[in-house]
Design an enzyme around this catalytic site. Sequence first.
Site, PDB file in Angstrom:
ATOM      1  N   LYS A   1      23.653 -42.232  60.047  1.00 30.14           N
ATOM      2  CA  LYS A   1      22.764 -43.067  59.179  1.00 30.14           C
ATOM      3  C   LYS A   1      23.480 -44.542  58.842  1.00 30.14           C
ATOM      4  O   LYS A   1      23.069 -45.328  59.550  1.00 30.14           O
ATOM      5  CB  LYS A   1      23.004 -42.342  57.583  1.00 30.14           C
ATOM      6  CG  LYS A   1      21.930 -40.948  57.783  1.00 30.14           C
ATOM      7  CD  LYS A   1      21.752 -40.228  56.307  1.00 30.14           C
ATOM      8  CE  LYS A   1      21.434 -38.720  56.516  1.00 30.14           C
ATOM      9  NZ  LYS A   1      20.076 -38.688  56.741  1.00 30.14           N
TER      10      LYS A   1
ATOM     11  N   TYR B   1      23.229 -29.172  54.556  1.00 30.00           N
ATOM     12  CA  TYR B   1      22.547 -29.290  55.880  1.00 30.00           C
ATOM     13  C   TYR B   1      23.591 -30.004  56.910  1.00 30.00           C
ATOM     14  O   TYR B   1      24.189 -31.162  56.474  1.00 30.00           O
ATOM     15  CB  TYR B   1      21.233 -30.108  55.481  1.00 30.00           C
ATOM     16  CG  TYR B   1      20.453 -30.229  56.972  1.00 30.00           C
ATOM     17  CD1 TYR B   1      19.787 -29.297  57.621  1.00 30.00           C
ATOM     18  CD2 TYR B   1      20.277 -31.779  57.194  1.00 30.00           C
ATOM     19  CE1 TYR B   1      19.041 -29.725  58.685  1.00 30.00           C
ATOM     20  CE2 TYR B   1      19.515 -31.856  58.615  1.00 30.00           C
ATOM     21  CZ  TYR B   1      18.857 -30.989  59.141  1.00 30.00           C
ATOM     22  OH  TYR B   1      18.278 -31.318  60.343  1.00 30.00           O
TER      23      TYR B   1
ATOM     24  N   ASP C   1      31.232 -33.413  56.470  1.00 23.63           N
ATOM     25  CA  ASP C   1      30.115 -33.926  57.024  1.00 23.63           C
ATOM     26  C   ASP C   1      29.563 -35.103  56.074  1.00 23.63           C
ATOM     27  O   ASP C   1      29.120 -34.951  55.154  1.00 23.63           O
ATOM     28  CB  ASP C   1      29.006 -32.790  57.063  1.00 23.63           C
ATOM     29  CG  ASP C   1      27.537 -33.628  57.879  1.00 23.63           C
ATOM     30  OD1 ASP C   1      27.706 -34.856  57.693  1.00 23.63           O
ATOM     31  OD2 ASP C   1      26.709 -32.725  57.921  1.00 23.63           O
TER      32      ASP C   1
HETATM   33  C1  LIG Z   1      24.787 -34.423  55.572  1.00 24.67           C
HETATM   34  C2  LIG Z   1      23.940 -34.451  56.824  1.00 24.67           C
HETATM   35  N1  LIG Z   1      24.515 -33.892  58.054  1.00 24.67           N
HETATM   36  C3  LIG Z   1      23.696 -33.990  59.110  1.00 24.67           C
HETATM   37  C4  LIG Z   1      22.535 -34.255  59.188  1.00 24.67           C
HETATM   38  C5  LIG Z   1      21.514 -34.925  60.558  1.00 24.67           C
HETATM   39  O1  LIG Z   1      21.385 -36.005  60.747  1.00 24.67           O
HETATM   40  P1  LIG Z   1      20.334 -36.625  61.747  1.00 24.67           P
HETATM   41  O2  LIG Z   1      19.100 -36.212  60.878  1.00 24.67           O
HETATM   42  O3  LIG Z   1      20.516 -37.883  61.985  1.00 24.67           O
HETATM   43  O4  LIG Z   1      19.994 -35.689  62.966  1.00 24.67           O
HETATM   44  C6  LIG Z   1      21.877 -35.035  58.152  1.00 24.67           C
HETATM   45  C7  LIG Z   1      20.583 -35.509  58.022  1.00 24.67           C
HETATM   46  O5  LIG Z   1      19.884 -35.709  56.945  1.00 24.67           O
HETATM   47  C8  LIG Z   1      22.718 -34.901  56.825  1.00 24.67           C
HETATM   48  O6  LIG Z   1      22.276 -35.437  55.437  1.00 24.67           O
END
Ligand SMILES: Cc1ncc(COP(=O)(O)O)c(C=O)c1O
Length: 473
Positions: free
Chosen positions: A313, A190, A285
């Site tokens: 985060k 994700y 990511d």
């Molecule tokens: C690996 C990863 N990338 C991107 C995101 C998206 O982040 P946000 O929820 O702050 O938009 C998340 C959210 O959990 C994530 O776990």
Amino acid sequence: MAGVAGVAGLSWSSNLSLLPLSKPSRSARRVPSVVVRNAISVETKSYTLQKSEEIFNAAKELMPGGVNSPVRAFKSVGGVPIVFDSVKGCRMWDVDGNEYIDYVGSWGPAIIGHADDKVNAALIETLKKGTSFGAPCVLENELANMVISAVPSIEMVRFVNSGTEACMGALRLARAFTGRQKIIKFEGCYHGHADSFLVKAGSGVATLGLPDSPGVPKGATYETLTSPYNDIETIKNLFNTHKGEIAAVILEPVVGNAGFIAPKLEFLNALREITKKEGALLIFDEVMTGFRLAYGGAQEYFGITPDLTTLGKIIGGGLPVGAYGGRRDIMEMVAPAGPMYQAGTLSGNPLAMTAGIHTLRRLMEPRCYEYLDKVTGDLVHGILDAGKRAGHEMSGGYIRGMFGFFFTARPVHNFEDAKKSDTAKFARFYRGMLEEGVYFAPSAFEAGFTSLAHSSKDIEQTVEAAEKVLQQI
Ligand SMILES: Cc1ncc(COP(=O)(O)O)c(C=O)c1O
């Protein structure tokens, strides 16, 4: 889990033996118990979610599904979503007064514990000067310096407001820099909810992406190619089929959004090699893994340097934040240094910068990651051992402050493997653990998180609860 096999330094794997399932699901409420204190009989409060239920029912009339982020609605585990009132350390309290040991950590940010005193004190000082300037502030320099010093691939950084924004920015930048359109993402990974990433993962041979949600135009995902995680052959095929067209490969270097799935080290190495050879960018990511697996993130842990990295985060210490960064020559394409446009009203705002700075300062103290490794290891070993004693097929794994387990004995290397786990059993386990005062992520496909605020006693209490629940489900 077996997925970690071959990765040097990874902690542990376990596949437990097959035994028949035992009892069906338990009642929805904890039966009131009686404790005797100083010879006075006291009836303890039963576990009820009455207020949570009332608030959630009201919320459903106000917000779609009653929540502002779907997984909070408990759809995959059933029962009433818990409405929280306050958090501190590794503990959370709901509106009915129930206390939980928390392994969600606000989905990752709370690595030093919730509502840390130093972070809170710093936030109050910053607050006195105002919440947003919409103009440069010195705190941005401070956090940028900390991120650049910590994360091997990052020479320049741009702060944004969420992980979604960070991944959108990184993707646009990769396309701008390479002059190519196509990207490869992995099934089960994700990267936020931007259109290009919302692609239903195909199985077997990679397929052209189809939108995973109505409202995402086909055009937005047409350039998104997908591959199973840990599968370098598919990646090679995609690069052969789309010669000179692929701008970037983006991945979670340890998957947390399909449950906890560790990469094979040779897979990460091969991705680095092939992207370099084919003139594509490698994007890690690290919204979840950044500052969680190591101070320098997964890239420090595995010793692999991507071209671009996304963060979120932890670097916001519980306030809304995201960031993308990487090689200077790539980052200098971002406006206003370069032509790739990306902007944000609240980006780099002083409160988020403050919480990030003080969270990272705490993480710079010695032995933080050793500590996380120890508590997480005790937790995962404890739960899997309890599962084995109760006759369940389980597997699990962890790295530092990130962990997961599946109700399957089979090795889990990718999302397809994860989907073969017993999610109905997970839901029973989940609800049982809630009643015992333990809050895991409400989905079989989400990693869990520990923090510096989890003590050995908290872990023991959790394992005892798991022992009890695993015997009952
Ligand atoms: C690996 C990863 N990338 C991107 C995101 C998206 O982040 P946000 O929820 O702050 O938009 C998340 C959210 O959990 C994530 O776990």
